[in-house]
Design an enzyme around this catalytic site. Structure first.
Site, PDB file in Angstrom:
ATOM      1  N   CYS A  19     -15.301 -20.089  42.451  1.00 34.81           N
ATOM      2  CA  CYS A  19     -15.810 -19.219  43.522  1.00 34.81           C
ATOM      3  C   CYS A  19     -17.124 -19.726  44.126  1.00 34.81           C
ATOM      4  O   CYS A  19     -17.562 -19.222  45.158  1.00 34.81           O
ATOM      5  CB  CYS A  19     -15.977 -17.797  43.010  1.00 34.81           C
ATOM      6  SG  CYS A  19     -14.467 -17.132  42.308  1.00 34.81           S
ATOM      7  N   ASN A  68     -11.408 -10.244  45.985  1.00 32.85           N
ATOM      8  CA  ASN A  68     -12.077 -11.499  45.598  1.00 32.85           C
ATOM      9  C   ASN A  68     -11.191 -12.677  45.995  1.00 32.85           C
ATOM     10  O   ASN A  68     -10.148 -12.896  45.386  1.00 32.85           O
ATOM     11  CB  ASN A  68     -12.334 -11.492  44.089  1.00 32.85           C
ATOM     12  CG  ASN A  68     -13.040 -12.761  43.619  1.00 32.85           C
ATOM     13  OD1 ASN A  68     -13.135 -13.742  44.359  1.00 32.85           O
ATOM     14  ND2 ASN A  68     -13.514 -12.741  42.387  1.00 32.85           N
ATOM     15  N   HIS A  84     -21.144 -13.960  47.035  1.00 36.01           N
ATOM     16  CA  HIS A  84     -19.737 -14.028  46.639  1.00 36.01           C
ATOM     17  C   HIS A  84     -19.240 -12.604  46.392  1.00 36.01           C
ATOM     18  O   HIS A  84     -19.922 -11.794  45.768  1.00 36.01           O
ATOM     19  CB  HIS A  84     -19.600 -14.877  45.376  1.00 36.01           C
ATOM     20  CG  HIS A  84     -18.231 -14.814  44.767  1.00 36.01           C
ATOM     21  ND1 HIS A  84     -17.092 -14.930  45.524  1.00 36.01           N
ATOM     22  CD2 HIS A  84     -17.820 -14.617  43.481  1.00 36.01           C
ATOM     23  CE1 HIS A  84     -16.032 -14.823  44.726  1.00 36.01           C
ATOM     24  NE2 HIS A  84     -16.454 -14.629  43.492  1.00 36.01           N
TER      25      HIS A  84
HETATM   26  O1  UT7 Z   1     -15.178 -14.589  40.899  1.00 37.40           O
HETATM   27  C1  UT7 Z   1     -15.521 -14.246  39.596  1.00 37.40           C
HETATM   28  C2  UT7 Z   1     -14.458 -13.373  39.103  1.00 37.40           C
HETATM   29  N1  UT7 Z   1     -14.652 -12.348  38.180  1.00 37.40           N
HETATM   30  C3  UT7 Z   1     -15.591 -11.394  38.161  1.00 37.40           C
HETATM   31  O2  UT7 Z   1     -16.567 -11.417  38.847  1.00 37.40           O
HETATM   32  C4  UT7 Z   1     -15.340 -10.268  37.228  1.00 37.40           C
HETATM   33  C5  UT7 Z   1     -16.595  -9.628  36.721  1.00 37.40           C
HETATM   34  N2  UT7 Z   1     -16.296  -8.411  35.991  1.00 37.40           N
HETATM   35  C6  UT7 Z   1     -15.941  -7.280  36.625  1.00 37.40           C
HETATM   36  O3  UT7 Z   1     -15.903  -7.210  37.850  1.00 37.40           O
HETATM   37  C7  UT7 Z   1     -15.680  -6.061  35.763  1.00 37.40           C
HETATM   38  O4  UT7 Z   1     -16.006  -6.351  34.427  1.00 37.40           O
HETATM   39  C8  UT7 Z   1     -14.212  -5.583  35.864  1.00 37.40           C
HETATM   40  C9  UT7 Z   1     -13.951  -4.981  37.235  1.00 37.40           C
HETATM   41  C10 UT7 Z   1     -13.249  -6.721  35.599  1.00 37.40           C
HETATM   42  C11 UT7 Z   1     -13.978  -4.474  34.839  1.00 37.40           C
HETATM   43  O5  UT7 Z   1     -14.880  -3.405  35.036  1.00 37.40           O
HETATM   44  P1  UT7 Z   1     -15.731  -2.838  33.815  1.00 37.40           P
HETATM   45  O6  UT7 Z   1     -16.511  -1.718  34.335  1.00 37.40           O
HETATM   46  O7  UT7 Z   1     -16.476  -3.984  33.197  1.00 37.40           O
HETATM   47  O8  UT7 Z   1     -14.588  -2.304  32.877  1.00 37.40           O
HETATM   48  P2  UT7 Z   1     -14.242  -2.730  31.371  1.00 37.40           P
HETATM   49  O9  UT7 Z   1     -13.646  -4.096  31.322  1.00 37.40           O
HETATM   50  O10 UT7 Z   1     -15.422  -2.446  30.522  1.00 37.40           O
HETATM   51  O11 UT7 Z   1     -13.090  -1.713  31.050  1.00 37.40           O
HETATM   52  C12 UT7 Z   1     -13.330  -0.287  31.019  1.00 37.40           C
HETATM   53  C13 UT7 Z   1     -11.999   0.396  30.822  1.00 37.40           C
HETATM   54  C14 UT7 Z   1     -11.160  -0.215  29.710  1.00 37.40           C
HETATM   55  O12 UT7 Z   1     -10.485   0.826  29.026  1.00 37.40           O
HETATM   56  P3  UT7 Z   1     -11.072   1.412  27.648  1.00 37.40           P
HETATM   57  O13 UT7 Z   1     -11.081   0.230  26.711  1.00 37.40           O
HETATM   58  O14 UT7 Z   1     -12.432   1.938  27.956  1.00 37.40           O
HETATM   59  O15 UT7 Z   1     -10.048   2.463  27.292  1.00 37.40           O
HETATM   60  C15 UT7 Z   1     -10.142  -1.039  30.455  1.00 37.40           C
HETATM   61  O16 UT7 Z   1      -8.940  -1.210  29.743  1.00 37.40           O
HETATM   62  O17 UT7 Z   1     -11.208   0.298  32.016  1.00 37.40           O
HETATM   63  C16 UT7 Z   1      -9.925  -0.202  31.677  1.00 37.40           C
HETATM   64  N3  UT7 Z   1      -9.409  -0.944  32.815  1.00 37.40           N
HETATM   65  C17 UT7 Z   1      -8.766  -0.347  33.830  1.00 37.40           C
HETATM   66  N4  UT7 Z   1      -8.440   0.933  34.045  1.00 37.40           N
HETATM   67  C18 UT7 Z   1      -7.793   1.214  35.185  1.00 37.40           C
HETATM   68  C19 UT7 Z   1      -9.485  -2.262  33.073  1.00 37.40           C
HETATM   69  N5  UT7 Z   1      -8.904  -2.550  34.248  1.00 37.40           N
HETATM   70  C20 UT7 Z   1      -8.446  -1.368  34.733  1.00 37.40           C
HETATM   71  C21 UT7 Z   1      -7.763  -1.006  35.903  1.00 37.40           C
HETATM   72  N6  UT7 Z   1      -7.462   0.295  36.090  1.00 37.40           N
HETATM   73  N7  UT7 Z   1      -7.424  -1.900  36.839  1.00 37.40           N
END
Ligand code: UT7
Length: 309
Positions: free
Chosen positions: A110, A264, A234
């Site tokens: 990215c 993204n 980004h």
């Molecule tokens: O270009 C570079 C590319 N990548 C990035 O920049 C990614 C950077 N990271 C992020 O943007 C965030 O970490 C995410 C958007 C990927 C995730 O958000 P978060 O607030 O960090 O959520 P998390 O991974 O801590 O997950 C929280 C909860 C989890 O459930 P539990 O374990 O609390 O029950 C996940 O399983 O949200 C759940 N979860 C979802 N729920 C509904 C993860 N993805 C989803 C989803 N819909 N799509």
């Protein structure tokens, strides 16, 4: 003094198919509310090939610049999802655009577009008159559409700029590129496989990387955040953008955001957000723009540009 460069044209391309959060709700355990709150994304575009999207964006940039393809000495295509292993996708784009100069791909995930900007700027300093830089990615190709942790984020698109040589001035004021390769397993896709990502760790490192890189580029430009009219970050997650802007003390009114409708798009995300801002009349000649990004690797890259042909 080495010759300088100015941006003289721009173009974008997005596939026609719009996938909304509601569409994703139909087959994934997710919700519009979760995606909007945690990422800022409402919809994204999916489809096409890198060569198709890059060619469309490149063609638009050539027309926008008022030049002809033979005026271009070099095509640099930033992509992390090439259409084939061999040859570089830029070969196909070069032919489709009817270019006559050289062409190659770069892959810095990215951060690729801003990495490409430094490469393009360097090529001008060492002899090219005009460089076409395109960032194009089809992330849907390497995203498991049934994995809710990635499928809601990644999308497809392309953006292009044309840089032109200037003998007595330089609109490229400062830049910074870097990588911490020990973090490569935070976000990767094996050959033929899908993206695997440790989202929370990427989030934390992303904010640090963008802020550190932006500060380094500003320092090299002998400028401060007060001098910046618009930051074009980004577009990975609205919360990452807000956290980085807060640490840089830049209010969100001076930040370009297009993640809500583009998702993204990796190498395309910065030029897509930049051209949105141009189209919205948010950039005037003389403005100082900060482009800053991060990506798999983990890479980071920033550039400080004075706007104006
Ligand atoms: O270009 C570079 C590319 N990548 C990035 O920049 C990614 C950077 N990271 C992020 O943007 C965030 O970490 C995410 C958007 C990927 C995730 O958000 P978060 O607030 O960090 O959520 P998390 O991974 O801590 O997950 C929280 C909860 C989890 O459930 P539990 O374990 O609390 O029950 C996940 O399983 O949200 C759940 N979860 C979802 N729920 C509904 C993860 N993805 C989803 C989803 N819909 N799509």
């Amino acid at each position: 003094m080495l010759p300088g460069a100015a941006v003289v044209g721009w173009g974008t391309a997005l596939p026609p198919v719009v996938v909304t959060n509601k569409d994703l709700e139909a087959y994934l355990d997710t919700s519009d509310e979760w995606i909007t709150e945690r990422t800022g994304i409402k919809e994204r575009r999916i489809g096409g090939t890198v060569a198709e999207l890059a060619t469309q964006a490149g063609k638009m940039a050539i027309v926008n610049s008022g030049i002809v393809p033979s005026d271009i000495d070099l095509l640099v295509l930033a992509t992390t999802t090439p259409d084939e292993s061999v040859p570089a996708t830029s070969a196909v784009v070069h032919s489709a655009l009817g270019l006559s100069g050289a062409a190659f791909d770069i892959n810095a995930a990215c951060s690729g577009f801003v990495y490409g900007l430094t490469v393009a700027r360097g090529a001008i300093a060492t002899g090219c008159s005009r460089v076409l830089l395109i960032g194009a990615d089809v992330l849907s190709r390497i995203t498991d559409k049934m994995d809710r942790s990635t499928a809601v984020l990644f999308a497809d698109g392309a953006g292009a700029l044309i840089l032109e040589r200037r003998e007595d001035s330089d609109n490229f004021l400062g830049w910074d590129i870097g990588i911490d390769g020990s973090l490569h397993d935070l976000l990767y896709a094996e050959l033929g496989g899908y993206i695997k990502m440790q989202g929370r760790d990427v989030f934390r490192k992303a904010v640090q990387a963008m802020v550190g890189s932006a500060r380094s580029a500003l320092e090299r430009a002998s400028l401060t955040t007060d001098d910046i009219s618009l930051v074009v970050p980004h577009q990975a997650n609205l919360r990452i953008i807000e956290a980085a802007a807060a640490r840089l003390n830049i209010p969100m009114e001076r930040v370009a955001v297009s993640i809500d409708h583009n998702g993204n798009t990796s190498s395309a995300s910065i030029p897509l957000a930049l051209v949105d801002a141009i189209d919205a009349g948010r950039i005037a000649d003389g403005d100082i723009i900060l482009l800053t990004g991060f990506g798999a690797g983990m890479t980071w890259a920033s550039a400080v540009i004075r706007w104006g042909r």
